[in-house]
Design a protein around this motif. Structure first.
Motif, short mmCIF file in Angstrom:
data_model
loop_
_atom_site.label_atom_id
_atom_site.label_comp_id
_atom_site.label_asym_id
_atom_site.label_seq_id
_atom_site.Cartn_x
_atom_site.Cartn_y
_atom_site.Cartn_z
N THR A 42 24.44 -14.61 -13.34
CA THR A 42 24.07 -15.63 -14.55
C THR A 42 23.95 -17.22 -13.66
N ASP A 43 23.51 -18.28 -14.43
CA ASP A 43 23.76 -19.36 -13.66
C ASP A 43 24.78 -20.19 -14.54
N ASP A 44 25.08 -21.58 -13.94
CA ASP A 44 26.22 -21.98 -14.28
C ASP A 44 26.14 -22.64 -15.64
N GLY A 72 18.30 -23.50 -12.08
CA GLY A 72 17.22 -24.15 -11.51
C GLY A 72 16.33 -23.16 -10.53
N GLU A 73 15.22 -23.59 -10.50
CA GLU A 73 14.22 -22.85 -9.34
C GLU A 73 14.92 -22.62 -8.28
N GLU A 74 15.56 -23.66 -7.49
CA GLU A 74 16.00 -23.51 -6.23
C GLU A 74 16.90 -22.39 -6.14
N SER A 75 17.30 -21.72 -7.07
CA SER A 75 18.30 -20.39 -6.76
C SER A 75 17.36 -19.29 -6.59
N LYS A 76 16.07 -19.30 -6.85
CA LYS A 76 15.07 -18.42 -6.52
C LYS A 76 14.64 -18.34 -5.00
N SER A 77 15.82 -18.30 -4.15
CA SER A 77 15.75 -18.67 -2.76
C SER A 77 16.32 -17.54 -1.82
N GLY A 104 17.74 -17.60 -18.02
CA GLY A 104 16.19 -17.72 -18.23
C GLY A 104 15.62 -16.80 -17.25
N GLY A 105 14.22 -17.35 -16.77
CA GLY A 105 13.26 -16.64 -15.93
C GLY A 105 13.80 -16.54 -14.40
N VAL A 106 14.54 -17.77 -14.17
CA VAL A 106 14.91 -17.76 -12.82
C VAL A 106 15.98 -16.50 -12.59
N GLY A 108 16.18 -14.06 -14.34
CA GLY A 108 15.37 -12.67 -14.47
C GLY A 108 14.82 -12.29 -13.03
N ASP A 109 14.18 -13.09 -12.41
CA ASP A 109 13.34 -12.82 -11.30
C ASP A 109 14.47 -12.72 -9.99
N LEU A 110 15.47 -13.30 -10.04
CA LEU A 110 16.42 -13.27 -8.95
C LEU A 110 17.34 -12.10 -8.86
N PRO A 128 17.57 -12.20 -21.64
CA PRO A 128 16.82 -13.33 -21.25
C PRO A 128 17.42 -14.19 -22.41
N THR A 129 17.69 -15.71 -21.94
CA THR A 129 18.08 -16.61 -22.84
C THR A 129 17.41 -17.77 -23.08
N SER A 130 16.30 -18.05 -22.35
CA SER A 130 15.51 -18.96 -22.60
C SER A 130 14.31 -18.76 -23.29
N LEU A 131 13.72 -19.55 -23.78
CA LEU A 131 12.49 -19.16 -24.73
C LEU A 131 11.42 -18.48 -23.83
N GLY A 141 8.34 -6.46 -15.20
CA GLY A 141 8.66 -5.93 -14.09
C GLY A 141 8.52 -6.69 -12.84
N LYS A 142 7.88 -8.06 -13.05
CA LYS A 142 7.74 -8.69 -11.73
C LYS A 142 8.95 -9.42 -11.31
N THR A 143 9.48 -9.20 -10.16
CA THR A 143 10.82 -9.87 -9.93
C THR A 143 10.76 -10.40 -8.37
N LYS A 150 6.31 -21.27 -0.95
CA LYS A 150 5.36 -20.61 -2.04
C LYS A 150 6.17 -19.76 -3.09
N LYS A 151 5.81 -19.81 -4.29
CA LYS A 151 6.36 -19.56 -5.62
C LYS A 151 6.25 -17.84 -5.48
N ASN A 152 7.29 -17.13 -5.69
CA ASN A 152 7.29 -15.66 -5.95
C ASN A 152 6.70 -14.86 -4.93
N ASN A 171 18.94 -21.90 -29.75
CA ASN A 171 19.60 -23.21 -30.44
C ASN A 171 20.12 -24.19 -29.41
N THR A 172 20.52 -23.60 -28.47
CA THR A 172 21.09 -24.42 -27.31
C THR A 172 20.10 -25.03 -26.16
N LEU A 173 18.95 -24.57 -26.31
CA LEU A 173 17.97 -24.70 -25.23
C LEU A 173 17.56 -26.41 -25.57
N1 LIG Z 1 8.67 -12.38 -13.84
C1 LIG Z 1 7.71 -12.82 -14.65
O1 LIG Z 1 6.82 -12.11 -14.90
C2 LIG Z 1 7.84 -14.40 -14.72
C3 LIG Z 1 6.89 -14.95 -15.78
C4 LIG Z 1 6.66 -16.24 -16.05
C5 LIG Z 1 7.60 -16.91 -15.27
N2 LIG Z 1 8.65 -16.57 -14.56
C6 LIG Z 1 9.73 -17.18 -13.84
O2 LIG Z 1 10.50 -17.84 -14.64
C7 LIG Z 1 11.16 -18.88 -13.98
C8 LIG Z 1 11.18 -20.20 -15.34
O3 LIG Z 1 12.25 -19.46 -16.28
P1 LIG Z 1 12.56 -20.46 -17.31
O4 LIG Z 1 11.80 -21.29 -17.84
O5 LIG Z 1 13.47 -19.37 -18.20
O6 LIG Z 1 13.75 -21.25 -16.10
P2 LIG Z 1 15.14 -21.12 -15.79
O7 LIG Z 1 15.81 -19.65 -15.80
O8 LIG Z 1 15.42 -22.10 -14.89
O9 LIG Z 1 15.77 -21.80 -17.23
C9 LIG Z 1 15.73 -23.10 -17.66
C10 LIG Z 1 16.84 -23.86 -17.98
O10 LIG Z 1 17.44 -23.58 -19.04
C11 LIG Z 1 18.73 -23.15 -19.00
N3 LIG Z 1 19.03 -22.08 -19.93
C12 LIG Z 1 18.74 -20.92 -19.84
N4 LIG Z 1 18.87 -20.38 -21.12
C13 LIG Z 1 19.75 -21.34 -21.91
C14 LIG Z 1 20.26 -21.75 -23.23
N5 LIG Z 1 20.17 -20.34 -24.06
N6 LIG Z 1 20.76 -22.49 -23.71
C15 LIG Z 1 20.79 -23.75 -23.03
N7 LIG Z 1 20.08 -23.70 -21.40
C16 LIG Z 1 19.63 -22.46 -21.09
C17 LIG Z 1 19.01 -22.67 -17.53
O11 LIG Z 1 20.24 -22.70 -17.04
C18 LIG Z 1 17.97 -23.57 -16.85
O12 LIG Z 1 18.59 -24.76 -16.68
C19 LIG Z 1 10.29 -19.49 -12.99
O13 LIG Z 1 10.79 -19.19 -11.73
C20 LIG Z 1 9.08 -18.65 -13.22
O14 LIG Z 1 8.54 -18.33 -11.93
C21 LIG Z 1 8.63 -15.21 -14.40
#
Ligand SMILES: NC(=O)c1ccc[n+]([C@@H]2O[C@H](COP(=O)([O-])OP(=O)(O)OC[C@H]3O[C@@H](n4cnc5c(N)ncnc54)[C@H](O)[C@@H]3O)[C@@H](O)[C@H]2O)c1
Ligand SMILES: [Zn+2]
Length: 341
Positions: A42-44, A72-77, A104-106, A108-110, A128-131, A141-143, A150-152, A171-173
């Motif tokens: 997870t992230d912080d 943040g995106e920097e963690s996809k490194s 979130g997506g970061v 998930g991908d990492l 997944p927790t972000s929208l 399945g893209k990770t 360069k991204k991804n 609700n917390t986003l």
């Molecule tokens: N694999 C795929 O098919 C695919 C598709 C689209 C995007 N992506 C990737 O997804 C990433 C972006 O995903 P993202 O927008 O979720 O970014 P993210 O994972 O950075 O999350 C955004 C921010 O929201 C915070 N967060 C997450 N859930 C939360 C919650 N419930 N409440 C409060 N804060 C929360 C995170 O800590 C982060 O700071 C990019 O790296 C992109 O390349 C991948």
């Protein structure tokens, strides 16, 4: 509760969407995982909000450990990827242990990329927790990670064993992250689901029904094109101009896609490919969710898009809407675009 199944040639998996799901995760995870040890990545930010809840809901059935990375995106490194692998190895991870991507997506991908590569592959479950991650990135399945600016660019296809979505986490986003997901969610309605567009018109809470309708669009293209060789390109609707705008103005990705969609619709109407009502309907929905709808002149972005990776031998694969909820991949000559704008 909503349940969807993603059916692929390599494997199939369930997506469960339900308010409060974080409180009874064990019930579902036991369906796909028979061993004891689970490592949560997870992230912080998400750690502070949800890690304890998730661990409480799993602790009676599993032995738990976790690894936290900065948000943040920097963690996809490569650096953080290596740190996560090292931490897991130090903690004694085995190839039959389960990883959980909580975030979130970061994340998930990492986490997916770690699951694809460590010991040549471990099972993983997405929470997944972000929208954006709930309505889009957690399936397909893209990770991968970013590399060499360069991204991804380093990645693998790796399908999860299951995806568990609790819409209450939204609700917390914060508003910016919410908008980021909304841009892509409206895109899913525009390209493949008129019901979703109609639902959005009354600005409902983003609940299990809305998330399920959005995921159905993604699922359809993923099932048709598991390895991204054709149909998945439809998900790029709004992205051709969107990417150029994103780089120039520092919009969030989903906001830039909102502007890019309107540019693509206007261009499609000029070409006679897109039904005129698409413009007002999509623009009204974008405005309802306070996404940017500013007008940008195509001429300023032509160079960017003509040198875009989709431009093969002077021909651009452009995604146009035909009607609301329907789109096509349309090959257009770069000279024709120059004429039109
Ligand atoms: N694999 C795929 O098919 C695919 C598709 C689209 C995007 N992506 C990737 O997804 C990433 C972006 O995903 P993202 O927008 O979720 O970014 P993210 O994972 O950075 O999350 C955004 C921010 O929201 C915070 N967060 C997450 N859930 C939360 C919650 N419930 N409440 C409060 N804060 C929360 C995170 O800590 C982060 O700071 C990019 O790296 C992109 O390349 C991948
Ligand atoms: Zn996108």
């Amino acid at each position: 509760m909503k349940e969807l199944e993603v059916k692929l040639n390599t494997n199939s998996y369930k997506i469960i969407i339900e308010d409060g799901l974080l409180d009874h995760l064990s019930f579902y995870i036991k369906e796909v995982y028979k061993n004891k040890k689970i490592f949560i990545i997870t992230d912080d930010n998400v750690k502070k909000l949800y890690l304890e809840k998730v661990m409480n809901s799993l602790k009676n059935d599993f032995e738990l450990d976790y690894v936290v990375v900065p948000h943040g995106e920097e963690s996809k490194s490569l650096k953080i990827y290596a740190e996560v692998c090292e931490a897991l190895i130090d903690k004694g991870v085995k190839r039959n242990n389960l990883l959980i991507a909580l975030g979130g997506g970061v994340i998930g991908d990492l986490c997916g990329f770690v699951a694809a590569t460590l010991y040549r592959g471990l099972p993983y479950v997405g929470i997944p927790t972000s929208l954006l991650s709930q309505m889009d990135s957690s399936i397909g399945g893209k990770t991968g990670i970013d590399f060499y600016n360069k991204k991804n660019i380093l990645g693998a296809f790796k399908q999860p064993k299951m995806v568990l979505i609790d819409p209450l986490t939204l609700n917390t986003l914060d508003k910016k992250e919410f908008n980021n997901g909304m841009g892509e969610l409206i895109k899913h309605g525009a390209i493949g689901n008129i019901n979703l567009l109609n639902m959005l018109k009354s600005k409902p809470r983003i609940d299990e029904n809305i998330i399920a309708e959005s995921l159905k669009v993604k699922r359809k293209v993923v099932e048709a094109d598991e390895f991204d060789l054709g149909d998945r390109m439809k998900l790029n609707f709004g992205h051709t101009f969107g990417h150029a705008i994103e780089l120039k103005y520092h919009y969030k990705h989903g906001e830039a896609v909102a502007i890019g969609m309107l540019m693509a619709i206007r261009l499609g109407i000029r070409l006679g490919v897109t039904d005129e009502e698409c413009l007002s309907v999509i623009e009204d929905i974008l405005k309802l969710y306070e996404l940017p709808c500013d007008y940008y002149d195509y001429k300023d972005y032509l160079d960017d898009i003509l040198y875009d990776k989709k431009n093969i031998a002077g021909v651009i694969n452009f995604i146009f809407l035909t009607h609301l909820g329907e789109c096509i991949i349309y090959k257009i000559d770069e000279n024709k675009i120059k004429e039109l704008v």
